[in-house]
Structures are given as structure tokens and as C-alpha cells.
Design a protein around this motif. Structure first.
Motif, mmCIF file in Angstrom:
data_model
loop_
_atom_site.group_PDB
_atom_site.id
_atom_site.type_symbol
_atom_site.label_atom_id
_atom_site.label_comp_id
_atom_site.label_asym_id
_atom_site.label_seq_id
_atom_site.Cartn_x
_atom_site.Cartn_y
_atom_site.Cartn_z
ATOM 1 N N ASP A 1 48.711 43.113 34.703
ATOM 2 C CA ASP A 1 48.975 42.198 35.823
ATOM 3 C C ASP A 1 49.856 42.856 36.870
ATOM 4 O O ASP A 1 49.608 42.750 38.075
ATOM 5 C CB ASP A 1 49.648 40.920 35.325
ATOM 6 C CG ASP A 1 48.730 40.035 34.514
ATOM 7 O OD1 ASP A 1 47.503 40.267 34.541
ATOM 8 O OD2 ASP A 1 49.237 39.109 33.852
ATOM 9 N N ILE A 2 50.883 43.569 36.423
ATOM 10 C CA ILE A 2 51.797 44.244 37.355
ATOM 11 C C ILE A 2 51.052 45.329 38.122
ATOM 12 O O ILE A 2 51.154 45.415 39.353
ATOM 13 C CB ILE A 2 52.998 44.831 36.595
ATOM 14 C CG1 ILE A 2 53.866 43.695 36.064
ATOM 15 C CG2 ILE A 2 53.811 45.763 37.487
ATOM 16 C CD1 ILE A 2 54.978 44.137 35.131
ATOM 17 N N LEU A 3 50.272 46.145 37.417
ATOM 18 C CA LEU A 3 49.540 47.227 38.081
ATOM 19 C C LEU A 3 48.488 46.679 39.046
ATOM 20 O O LEU A 3 48.314 47.202 40.147
ATOM 21 C CB LEU A 3 48.886 48.135 37.045
ATOM 22 C CG LEU A 3 49.843 48.920 36.155
ATOM 23 C CD1 LEU A 3 49.069 49.703 35.112
ATOM 24 C CD2 LEU A 3 50.723 49.829 36.978
ATOM 25 N N GLY A 4 47.792 45.624 38.649
ATOM 26 C CA GLY A 4 46.800 45.012 39.537
ATOM 27 C C GLY A 4 47.438 44.449 40.786
ATOM 28 O O GLY A 4 46.917 44.600 41.897
ATOM 29 N N LEU A 5 48.592 43.801 40.631
ATOM 30 C CA LEU A 5 49.316 43.249 41.774
ATOM 31 C C LEU A 5 49.771 44.356 42.714
ATOM 32 O O LEU A 5 49.603 44.262 43.933
ATOM 33 C CB LEU A 5 50.510 42.426 41.298
ATOM 34 C CG LEU A 5 51.455 41.909 42.383
ATOM 35 C CD1 LEU A 5 50.721 40.997 43.361
ATOM 36 C CD2 LEU A 5 52.633 41.193 41.748
ATOM 37 N N VAL A 6 50.341 45.426 42.165
ATOM 38 C CA VAL A 6 50.819 46.538 43.003
ATOM 39 C C VAL A 6 49.649 47.203 43.717
ATOM 40 O O VAL A 6 49.731 47.500 44.911
ATOM 41 C CB VAL A 6 51.622 47.553 42.165
ATOM 42 C CG1 VAL A 6 51.919 48.804 42.958
ATOM 43 C CG2 VAL A 6 52.914 46.919 41.664
ATOM 44 N N LEU A 7 48.547 47.408 43.015
ATOM 45 C CA LEU A 7 47.362 48.014 43.631
ATOM 46 C C LEU A 7 46.863 47.165 44.789
ATOM 47 O O LEU A 7 46.629 47.676 45.893
ATOM 48 C CB LEU A 7 46.265 48.205 42.587
ATOM 49 C CG LEU A 7 44.942 48.761 43.091
ATOM 50 C CD1 LEU A 7 45.117 50.168 43.634
ATOM 51 C CD2 LEU A 7 43.910 48.746 41.973
ATOM 52 N N CYS A 8 46.715 45.864 44.568
ATOM 53 C CA CYS A 8 46.240 44.979 45.638
ATOM 54 C C CYS A 8 47.241 44.901 46.787
ATOM 55 O O CYS A 8 46.851 44.861 47.953
ATOM 56 C CB CYS A 8 45.967 43.582 45.087
ATOM 57 S SG CYS A 8 44.535 43.518 44.012
ATOM 58 N N GLY A 9 48.526 44.896 46.458
ATOM 59 C CA GLY A 9 49.546 44.855 47.502
ATOM 60 C C GLY A 9 49.520 46.090 48.378
ATOM 61 O O GLY A 9 49.644 46.008 49.599
ATOM 62 N N VAL A 10 49.330 47.246 47.768
ATOM 63 C CA VAL A 10 49.267 48.495 48.541
ATOM 64 C C VAL A 10 48.016 48.500 49.416
ATOM 65 O O VAL A 10 48.066 48.885 50.587
ATOM 66 C CB VAL A 10 49.310 49.719 47.600
ATOM 67 C CG1 VAL A 10 48.978 50.993 48.348
ATOM 68 C CG2 VAL A 10 50.679 49.822 46.951
ATOM 69 N N ILE A 11 46.894 48.057 48.864
ATOM 70 C CA ILE A 11 45.659 47.982 49.650
ATOM 71 C C ILE A 11 45.823 47.009 50.815
ATOM 72 O O ILE A 11 45.295 47.230 51.899
ATOM 73 C CB ILE A 11 44.472 47.580 48.754
ATOM 74 C CG1 ILE A 11 44.148 48.723 47.786
ATOM 75 C CG2 ILE A 11 43.247 47.215 49.584
ATOM 76 C CD1 ILE A 11 43.139 48.366 46.727
ATOM 77 N N ALA A 12 46.594 45.937 50.603
ATOM 78 C CA ALA A 12 46.833 44.934 51.646
ATOM 79 C C ALA A 12 47.928 45.366 52.619
ATOM 80 O O ALA A 12 48.401 44.562 53.418
ATOM 81 C CB ALA A 12 47.195 43.600 51.008
#
Length: 158
Positions: free
Chosen positions: A25-36
């Protein structure tokens, strides 16, 4: 392949049973946040709060205990095994074929690493970029007493 299945392959360094948030969950959130285009962990945490429904329904992330705080995101990313994360992202892009694609190879010397009175920087990097996918497919530091030309074959073989 589902994002959560890929992210679950990253080795979790934390003590099991004492963590409120799943590493995936943490990695998915960070990945999406960086993409955003989030600039820091505070913005990533805010992004997560604003887009919780999307992250859960579309990406399969759970966030059982809510969105992690910026401090939690920072702490986890700082202590994460970079090699394990690299293998995870290689699995993500494994389906991309570079056959017939234009590959851009670029070497750079990092500013601020040039010693006084010297010509070259201490840190030199080689990057591989594929414009069609708008992705960097690799980045490797050039070893001391070497050059970019000897680093390129090793980078492309990965």
C-alpha cells in the motif's frame, strides 16, 4: 499483472505485527503520488487522502488503517532495500518490448561533484530513455577509472 501482486514481491524490512500499513500500500501510494507530480511526502499523503477510493477500487490497494502519514512514508522509503525495489520495477516493465524502438543513451556528470582544480566530476551516470514509452529503462553510475562506453553494454544487458 496486478500492481499489488508486483509490489508484494518487495522485501519488507519491518517487524511483522508492529506495522499498521502494508508495504504494498505504501509503495503503491508513493508510486502514484510521484506519477501525479507530488513533490514531497506531505503532498503524497494529501494525494492519498484525496484519491483513496481510486487507489482502493482501481488499483486494489487496501489501506485498512487509512492513508499513512508523511512521516511513515518517509521512514519506509528511507530504509527500503533499493535492490529489492529495483527487481520489482523490472518486473513491472518486463512486458515492454524495446524491439524496433529508438533508445536514447545519455551520459552526464553530476554538478557539484567536481573537485576543485579537476576537469571531471566524481559522479558520472549513464541513462537509457525510450521516448515512445516516456520511461527511463535504466541508470548506472560509471565506475572510477572507466568511461561511458564501457558502461553502456552492461546497462543494456539488464
Amino acid at each position: 499483472m496486478e500492481l499489488k501482486k508486483i509490489l508484494n514481491k518487495v522485501a519488507d524490512f519491518r517487524v511483522q505485527g508492529r506495522c499498521l500499513h502494508l508495504l504494498a500500500d505504501i509503495l503503491g501510494l508513493v508510486l502514484c503520488g510521484v506519477i501525479a507530480d507530488c513533490d514531497d511526502f506531505d503532498e503524497i499523503a494529501d494525494y492519498g487522502k484525496d484519491n483513496t477510493a481510486f487507489l482502493q477500487q482501481e488499483l486494489g490497494l487496501s489501506f485498512v488503517n487509512g492513508i499513512p502519514s508523511a512521516d511513515t512514508l518517509n521512514r519506509v522509503i528511507r530504509h527500503l532495500d533499493s535492490h529489492s525495489l529495483e527487481q520489482c520495477f523490472k518486473a513491472c516493465v518486463a512486458g515492454f518490448s524495446l524491439a524496433g524502438k529508438q533508445v536514447c543513451i545519455d551520459g552526464k556528470e553530476l554538478r557539484g561533484t567536481i573537485p576543485a582544480g579537476k576537469k571531471h566530476a566524481l559522479v558520472r551516470m549513464v541513462n537509457v530513455w525510450v521516448e515512445e514509452h516516456s520511461l527511463s529503462f535504466g541508470q548506472v553510475a560509471v565506475e572510477a577509472k572507466s568511461n561511458e562506453i564501457t558502461t553502456i553494454p552492461a546497462l543494456l544487458s539488464n
